[in-house]
Design a protein around this motif. Sequence first.
Motif, PDB file in Angstrom:
ATOM      1  N   ASP A   1      -2.376  -3.846 -10.011  1.00  0.00           N
ATOM      2  CA  ASP A   1      -1.817  -2.547  -9.684  1.00  0.00           C
ATOM      3  C   ASP A   1      -3.011  -1.598  -9.639  1.00  0.00           C
ATOM      4  O   ASP A   1      -3.561  -1.246 -10.671  1.00  0.00           O
TER       5      ASP A   1
ATOM      6  N   LYS B   1      -0.787  -2.610  -4.507  1.00  0.00           N
ATOM      7  CA  LYS B   1      -0.282  -3.629  -5.423  1.00  0.00           C
ATOM      8  C   LYS B   1      -0.530  -4.992  -4.794  1.00  0.00           C
ATOM      9  O   LYS B   1      -0.184  -5.194  -3.629  1.00  0.00           O
TER      10      LYS B   1
ATOM     11  N   CYS C   1      -5.148   1.869  -8.290  1.00  0.00           N
ATOM     12  CA  CYS C   1      -5.007   3.219  -7.759  1.00  0.00           C
ATOM     13  C   CYS C   1      -6.319   3.980  -7.849  1.00  0.00           C
ATOM     14  O   CYS C   1      -7.247   3.559  -8.535  1.00  0.00           O
TER      15      CYS C   1
ATOM     16  N   THR D   1       0.858  -1.192   0.000  1.00  0.00           N
ATOM     17  CA  THR D   1       0.000   0.000   0.000  1.00  0.00           C
ATOM     18  C   THR D   1       0.894   1.243   0.000  1.00  0.00           C
ATOM     19  O   THR D   1       2.097   1.127  -0.167  1.00  0.00           O
ATOM     20  N   ASP D   2       0.296   2.428   0.220  1.00  0.00           N
ATOM     21  CA  ASP D   2       1.093   3.666   0.217  1.00  0.00           C
ATOM     22  C   ASP D   2       2.246   3.604   1.217  1.00  0.00           C
ATOM     23  O   ASP D   2       3.315   4.119   0.974  1.00  0.00           O
TER      24      ASP D   2
ATOM     25  N   LYS E   1      -4.057   5.200  -1.351  1.00  0.00           N
ATOM     26  CA  LYS E   1      -4.289   5.685  -2.715  1.00  0.00           C
ATOM     27  C   LYS E   1      -3.912   4.623  -3.749  1.00  0.00           C
ATOM     28  O   LYS E   1      -4.509   4.508  -4.803  1.00  0.00           O
ATOM     29  N   THR E   2      -2.886   3.838  -3.399  1.00  0.00           N
ATOM     30  CA  THR E   2      -2.436   2.788  -4.324  1.00  0.00           C
ATOM     31  C   THR E   2      -2.327   1.441  -3.605  1.00  0.00           C
ATOM     32  O   THR E   2      -2.043   1.399  -2.407  1.00  0.00           O
TER      33      THR E   2
END
Length: 294
Positions: free
Chosen positions: A282, A258, A284, A181-182, A255-256
């Motif tokens: 991936d 993977k 976001c 994660t972020d 926000k992101t």
Amino acid sequence: MKKVKLIYNSGAGQSKFTYFLDTVIEKFMNNDIEVSIYRAGEKENLEEFVKNSDSENIYGIIVAGGDGTINRVVNIMMKYNIKTPLGIIPAGTSNDFAKHINMPYNFSECLDKILKNNVKPVDVGKANDKYFINVCSAGLFTNSSQKADKNLKKAVGKLSYFITGAKELFKFRPFSVNIETDDEMFFEKINLFLIFNGSSVGGMTYFTSDSSIHDGLLDLVIIKNCSFHELGGLVAKVMSGHTLEDKNIIYKKTKTIKITKVKGKCDRPDVDGDEGPEFPLDVCCIENGINMFL
Ligand SMILES: [Mg+2]
């Protein structure tokens, strides 16, 4: 005269929307808006209809259908960077997104709301090359809408997802993933994960009640590998709207994300009830990705 582009899914849910078409046209015409109609079906070129919509002259793109139809239109809008507002009429089997943005279930009230022209930007999720408005998920129960038999769906609506999900329970085995994660990276053996753009899923309105389509963040919910007994308790807890505080649940805003599958079997991830991209994922959040009538 301004125009709206109306897309309706004739086969959606147990919807009575087709009987309502004349009223839709009347309502828009009374507001000096001309309606151009697209009947979404199996063989089609929806992209052709939606792509040239970024014009001053177009009041909005209106979708009368469920989450799946909205997803397809949003994917085209994102591909062509269309900023014309999107309006939702909840006329599908599953209308989670419409519920999240409080669109009235009464078609006429819904149109009145769209005609108020209250337009706001909302976030859109992106998983590899596919956009989602509600959720991207994989694992136990998560792709029941994809797997549910069409006839069963027509006959009993959303109940078909639960029937399909229950069948799956006995065959399912947890799988292992690496998650980034972020701000952290971890390895976990899990039953399922859900990545919300900010909404309710499967009618579980309270599930992530503080998530929002305006915060630029995704809500990641993971249910870890746990005993059959614990899993039953978790599902009951979630369905009754309790908090996500549990040793078997990981919940965070980011926000992101993977996700790489390390070990074990898991079906292809699902986006908004349709087949999504393959692992590794991936994901976001695209802040203010599209404009909507809210
Ligand atoms: Mg959000």
